[in-house]
Design an enzyme around this catalytic site. Structure first.
Site: not given
Length: 253
Positions: A141, A145
């Site tokens: 990600h 995040k």
């Protein structure tokens, strides 16, 4: 369908706003703690108890800490609720369980249809390949995040665990380990960097062969469209807990 949108000014809130406009769905009010008068096509307030507009369904892409106040409003108004945040702790999951006895609650760690088809495929692969195959999960990600591993990675781990009769224990990374891989382990690894929207790999490693199931999200709009599908799905449902598997099963019927 009229929507109350939690996390309206965040990345996913903006995606839901765009997807709703494209689908000609009305957002009657947004909620975001960061609101300080930014221009918007609909009213925005800073707390759920300030939202006075009548909505058919609540979609929340904010943060787990907002759960108590949003569920209080949803239960008061008997409003179906779609929970898209990740990182809920055990106490918060219990709140969701209690609320689902009064209202329909849709919760998924990932609102993508593709990821939830992957979840089904992972379960079938784990059941067919059994304990002779080692399983590793890798998720990637963007650098911003907050939670790790991702809710989707944990969801995929649950798919592996639920499909096999033997105990499957998660191992989060292997830094400093001196022992070799143990039977029944499922390695879960998180990568953070750049602007990656989301990638998940579930790898099955056998004797001389490997099977790797992969999903890559190329843009966040797919999660927004999934949230709108979930909201529409909830409109005629009775109180209870629902997820993307329920939506997919209804679509297949």
């Amino acid at each position: 369908m009229k929507i109350l949108l939690g996390g309206a000014l965040g990345r996913m809130g903006r995606e839901v706003t765009a997807a709703a406009a494209e689908a000609q769905v009305e957002i009657v009010c947004g909620v975001d703690v960061a609101y300080t008068g930014q221009p918007s096509d609909y009213p925005i307030v800073t707390a759920f108890d300030q939202a006075t507009q009548k909505a058919d369904v609540l979609i929340d892409f904010s943060r787990p800490s907002a759960l108590p106040e949003l569920l209080q409003l949803a239960r008061k108004e008997k409003m179906p609720t779609v929970l898209c945040a990740t990182g809920y702790n055990e106490a918060e999951l219990q709140m969701i369980e209690e609320a689902s006895r009064e209202i329909p609650v849709f919760r998924s760690a990932n609102m993508s249809l593709g990821v939830n088809v992957l979840r089904h495929l992972v379960q079938e692969a784990a059941r067919a390949l059994g304990e002779d195959f080692d399983v590793e999960i890798v998720e990637r990600h963007h650098r911003m995040k907050a939670d790790s591993p991702s809710g989707t990675a944990l969801m995929l781990y649950d798919s592996v665990k639920d499909a096999t009769e033997t105990l499957r224990q998660p191992v989060f990374g292997r830094y400093g380990r001196t022992a070799q891989r143990q039977p029944g382990e499922v390695g879960i690894h998180a990568v953070r960097g750049g602007t990656i929207t989301g990638e998940h790999e579930v790898c099955f490693y056998g004797d001389g062969e490997e099977l790797i199931l992969t999903h890559r999200a190329e843009k966040r709009s797919l999660f927004a469209r999934g949230a709108l599908r979930a909201a529409a799905f909830l409109m005629d449902k009775s109180a209870g807990k629902y997820d993307m598997q329920d939506l997919i099963e209804e679509m297949l019927r």
